[in-house]
Write a protein that holds these residues in place. Structure first.
Motif, short mmCIF file in Angstrom:
data_model
loop_
_atom_site.label_atom_id
_atom_site.label_comp_id
_atom_site.label_asym_id
_atom_site.label_seq_id
_atom_site.Cartn_x
_atom_site.Cartn_y
_atom_site.Cartn_z
N CYS A 5 0.86 -1.18 0.00
CA CYS A 5 0.00 0.00 0.00
C CYS A 5 0.90 1.24 0.00
O CYS A 5 1.78 1.36 0.87
N TYR A 10 1.15 -1.23 4.19
CA TYR A 10 0.68 -2.60 4.42
C TYR A 10 1.11 -3.45 3.23
O TYR A 10 1.01 -3.01 2.08
N TYR A 12 0.46 -6.79 1.09
CA TYR A 12 -0.42 -7.93 0.78
C TYR A 12 0.46 -9.08 0.30
O TYR A 12 1.17 -8.96 -0.69
N ASP A 18 -5.91 -12.37 3.03
CA ASP A 18 -6.47 -11.42 4.00
C ASP A 18 -7.73 -12.06 4.57
O ASP A 18 -8.84 -11.66 4.24
N CYS A 38 -7.62 -1.79 1.61
CA CYS A 38 -6.51 -2.06 2.52
C CYS A 38 -7.07 -2.25 3.93
O CYS A 38 -7.83 -1.41 4.42
N LYS A 45 -7.56 -0.89 -4.18
CA LYS A 45 -6.47 -1.62 -4.84
C LYS A 45 -5.59 -0.72 -5.69
O LYS A 45 -4.40 -1.01 -5.87
N PHE A 48 -2.11 0.37 -4.45
CA PHE A 48 -1.09 -0.64 -4.20
C PHE A 48 -0.17 -0.73 -5.41
O PHE A 48 -0.58 -0.48 -6.54
#
Length: 53
Positions: A5, A10, A12, A18, A38, A45, A48
């Motif tokens: 992110c 963050y 992924y 998640d 997020c 999205k 990201f």
């Protein structure tokens, strides 16, 4: 490939998914629905980008 992110950093990780958002481990980022956000800061999205370790 992991994605980060650009707002809160963050990461992924497809291996972890998640689960709190209903994204199973093993789910690639491209396969996540576009309305996913997020889990830390709530951005979409589009905020990201690919993460290189």
């Amino acid at each position: 490939m992991k994605y980060i992110c650009t707002i809160c950093e963050y990461i992924y990780d497809p291996a972890q998914g998640d689960p709190d958002s209903g994204i199973d481990p093993g789910t690639e980022f491209a396969d996540i629905l576009d309305d996913w956000t997020c889990p830390l800061c709530g951005v979409g999205k589009s905020d990201f980008e690919p993460y290189e370790e």
